[in-house]
Design an enzyme around this catalytic site. Structure first.
Site, mmCIF file in Angstrom:
data_model
loop_
_atom_site.group_PDB
_atom_site.id
_atom_site.type_symbol
_atom_site.label_atom_id
_atom_site.label_comp_id
_atom_site.label_asym_id
_atom_site.label_seq_id
_atom_site.Cartn_x
_atom_site.Cartn_y
_atom_site.Cartn_z
ATOM 1 N N ASP A 24 63.540 73.489 97.742
ATOM 2 C CA ASP A 24 64.243 73.915 96.623
ATOM 3 C C ASP A 24 63.245 74.517 95.815
ATOM 4 O OD1 ASP A 24 66.662 74.839 95.300
ATOM 5 O OD2 ASP A 24 66.820 72.840 94.267
ATOM 6 N N TRP A 29 61.042 80.236 91.181
ATOM 7 C CA TRP A 29 59.723 80.613 91.505
ATOM 8 C C TRP A 29 59.704 82.378 91.064
ATOM 9 C CZ3 TRP A 29 57.466 84.232 94.585
ATOM 10 C CH2 TRP A 29 55.936 84.141 94.630
ATOM 11 N N ARG A 37 65.377 87.255 93.129
ATOM 12 C CA ARG A 37 65.412 85.657 93.757
ATOM 13 C C ARG A 37 64.824 85.880 95.118
ATOM 14 N NH1 ARG A 37 68.332 81.617 92.321
ATOM 15 N NH2 ARG A 37 68.738 81.314 94.328
ATOM 16 N N HIS A 41 62.315 83.507 98.372
ATOM 17 C CA HIS A 41 62.642 83.216 99.746
ATOM 18 C C HIS A 41 61.478 83.605 100.836
ATOM 19 C CE1 HIS A 41 66.257 81.639 98.444
ATOM 20 N NE2 HIS A 41 67.061 82.928 97.979
ATOM 21 N N GLU A 71 77.039 74.979 101.822
ATOM 22 C CA GLU A 71 77.668 75.547 100.792
ATOM 23 C C GLU A 71 76.889 76.388 100.208
ATOM 24 O OE1 GLU A 71 77.139 71.803 101.262
ATOM 25 O OE2 GLU A 71 79.180 71.857 101.695
ATOM 26 N N TRP A 73 76.955 79.453 101.549
ATOM 27 C CA TRP A 73 77.680 80.583 101.801
ATOM 28 C C TRP A 73 78.374 80.970 100.322
ATOM 29 C CZ3 TRP A 73 77.055 83.073 106.127
ATOM 30 C CH2 TRP A 73 76.611 82.058 107.261
ATOM 31 N N ARG A 75 76.816 81.722 97.828
ATOM 32 C CA ARG A 75 75.994 82.541 96.744
ATOM 33 C C ARG A 75 76.542 83.925 97.192
ATOM 34 N NH1 ARG A 75 69.913 79.942 97.045
ATOM 35 N NH2 ARG A 75 70.485 77.846 96.356
ATOM 36 N N LEU A 135 55.166 68.188 117.677
ATOM 37 C CA LEU A 135 55.943 68.098 116.474
ATOM 38 C C LEU A 135 57.167 68.630 116.819
ATOM 39 C CD1 LEU A 135 55.775 67.684 113.310
ATOM 40 C CD2 LEU A 135 55.636 70.283 113.422
ATOM 41 N N ARG A 195 68.775 65.242 93.607
ATOM 42 C CA ARG A 195 70.081 65.028 94.320
ATOM 43 C C ARG A 195 69.905 65.202 95.794
ATOM 44 N NH1 ARG A 195 72.008 69.295 90.455
ATOM 45 N NH2 ARG A 195 71.576 71.296 91.565
ATOM 46 N N ILE A 196 70.756 65.004 96.531
ATOM 47 C CA ILE A 196 70.669 65.101 98.095
ATOM 48 C C ILE A 196 71.357 66.488 98.540
ATOM 49 C CG2 ILE A 196 71.351 64.202 100.295
ATOM 50 C CD1 ILE A 196 69.360 62.549 98.766
HETATM 51 C C1 IPE Z 1 69.758 72.706 98.838
HETATM 52 O O1 IPE Z 1 69.483 73.726 97.734
HETATM 53 C C2 IPE Z 1 70.148 73.598 100.002
HETATM 54 C C3 IPE Z 1 68.763 74.111 100.672
HETATM 55 C C4 IPE Z 1 67.483 73.831 100.255
HETATM 56 C C5 IPE Z 1 68.874 74.785 101.860
HETATM 57 P P1 IPE Z 1 70.526 74.149 96.545
HETATM 58 O O2 IPE Z 1 69.693 74.933 95.637
HETATM 59 O O3 IPE Z 1 71.568 75.014 97.514
HETATM 60 O O4 IPE Z 1 71.221 72.853 96.201
HETATM 61 P P2 IPE Z 1 72.032 72.723 94.793
HETATM 62 O O5 IPE Z 1 73.300 73.637 94.975
HETATM 63 O O6 IPE Z 1 71.143 72.998 93.552
HETATM 64 O O7 IPE Z 1 72.541 71.393 94.625
HETATM 65 C C1 IPE Z 2 65.976 77.115 98.100
HETATM 66 O O1 IPE Z 2 65.917 77.649 96.967
HETATM 67 C C2 IPE Z 2 66.401 78.158 99.146
HETATM 68 C C3 IPE Z 2 67.760 77.964 99.378
HETATM 69 C C4 IPE Z 2 68.663 77.135 98.907
HETATM 70 C C5 IPE Z 2 68.012 78.853 100.816
HETATM 71 P P1 IPE Z 2 66.873 78.191 95.784
HETATM 72 O O2 IPE Z 2 67.344 79.627 96.541
HETATM 73 O O3 IPE Z 2 68.083 77.281 95.779
HETATM 74 O O4 IPE Z 2 66.173 78.227 94.356
HETATM 75 P P2 IPE Z 2 66.588 77.901 93.039
HETATM 76 O O5 IPE Z 2 67.109 76.669 93.245
HETATM 77 O O6 IPE Z 2 67.738 78.887 92.455
HETATM 78 O O7 IPE Z 2 65.225 77.968 92.212
HETATM 79 MG MG MG Z 3 68.173 75.485 94.729
#
Ligand code: IPE
Ligand code: IPE
Ligand code: MG
Length: 262
Positions: A24, A29, A37, A41, A71, A73, A75, A135, A195-196
């Site tokens: 995450d 970043w 954004r 990635h 979840e 999707w 975005r 691995l 969080r999870i």
């Molecule tokens: C969790 O990250 C999912 C992945 C890293 C793929 P999110 O950025 O989507 O989680 P929330 O929405 O902040 O909980």
């Molecule tokens: C995790 O980074 C990657 C995915 C969930 C695909 P984020 O895209 O959630 O980055 P933040 O949390 O918005 O910084």
């Molecule tokens: Mg995130």
């Protein structure tokens, strides 16, 4: 099939056998650098390469990475599209290298939602690397812990309808998406959130949790070593007392009472 931490106790190890990571902080970043954004990635994929290599070097046997949640999707469509294309490009470019390095690739999640070309790349990558032993790299894509439990419950109910009402943990586990791996010893979430987010809900029952503010694109071998160092200092009791652990050093502890499902 591996036995579960609620019914048997894994042997202690100084390096986690199975490491699971929520990668995450890609978006933040990028934002910090006034970049879009998606630049985060792209850079996040570099971190994946680094951590796969570092995991092999450290003798980790299973590495599980949360790449896209059920979840995600929600975005903006442009970001979802970029992530899908990045996943396809990564599979096209990296599977051969993974294979050369003895990595077995697995993808868990509801793949039916993906476009056929992506599903085909996943299946081909899994088949090519199926026999590799160094691995096991699992990518969780369109994965959700609740989706996993529900698909397992449905699979179990269809396979053994006559046992309905009497299912136990050991009956469900073969139907979970990651039944080929022991439960994670160490969980890392980068990016500062604690969080999870619907990751491995069943399998994290006794996993050691580690949270770091480092954004995923900055996560490197030194950051991984800091997490492993923290893991080494933990006392994994699995329900027992500290005193029991001390007196049991080198000897087997009394087994848990067996049930019909153990
Ligand atoms: C969790 O990250 C999912 C992945 C890293 C793929 P999110 O950025 O989507 O989680 P929330 O929405 O902040 O909980
Ligand atoms: C995790 O980074 C990657 C995915 C969930 C695909 P984020 O895209 O959630 O980055 P933040 O949390 O918005 O910084
Ligand atoms: Mg995130």
């Amino acid at each position: 099939m591996f036995s579960s931490t609620t019914r048997s106790i894994p042997a202690p190890r100084s390096v986690p056998r199975h490491l699971a990571i929520i990668m995450d902080g890609n978006g933040r970043w990028a934002k910090q650098r006034l970049l879009p954004r998606v630049a985060g990635h792209k850079q996040g994929l570099e971190a994946v390469r680094r951590i796969v290599a570092a995991s092999i070097e450290r003798g980790i046997e299973y590495l599980t990475l949360f790449a896209f949640s059920s979840e995600n999707w929600r975005r903006p469509p442009e970001e979802v599209g970029f992530l899908m294309n990045l996943f396809m490009a990564a599979l096209e470019r990296e599977v051969g290298k993974l294979h050369q390095n003895g990595v077995r690739l697995r993808v868990i999640g509801d793949l039916a939602a993906f476009e056929p070309r992506l599903i085909d790349l996943i299946r081909r990558g899994e088949n090519l690397t199926a026999e590799n032993k160094r691995l096991t790299l699992t990518i969780a894509a369109n994965y959700g812990g609740r989706w996993d439990m529900m698909q397992a419950v449905n699979g179990l109910a269809l396979a053994f309808p006559e046992k309905a009402g009497n299912y136990g943990e050991g009956d469900l586990e073969p139907f979970l998406a990651m039944s080929y791996a022991p439960e994670p010893d160490l969980f890392i979430r980068t990016g500062g959130e604690q969080r999870i987010s619907n990751f491995l809900l069943w399998q994290l029952a006794y996993t050691e949790l580690y949270f770091t503010d480092t954004f995923w694109p900055d996560f490197d071998a030194a950051a991984l070593d800091a997490a492993i160092e923290s893991y080494r200092k933990r006392e994994r009791r699995f329900g027992r007392t500290s005193e029991q652990l001390l007196s049991a050093t080198g000897t087997a502890v009394a087994p848990a009472p067996t049930s019909t499902n153990a």
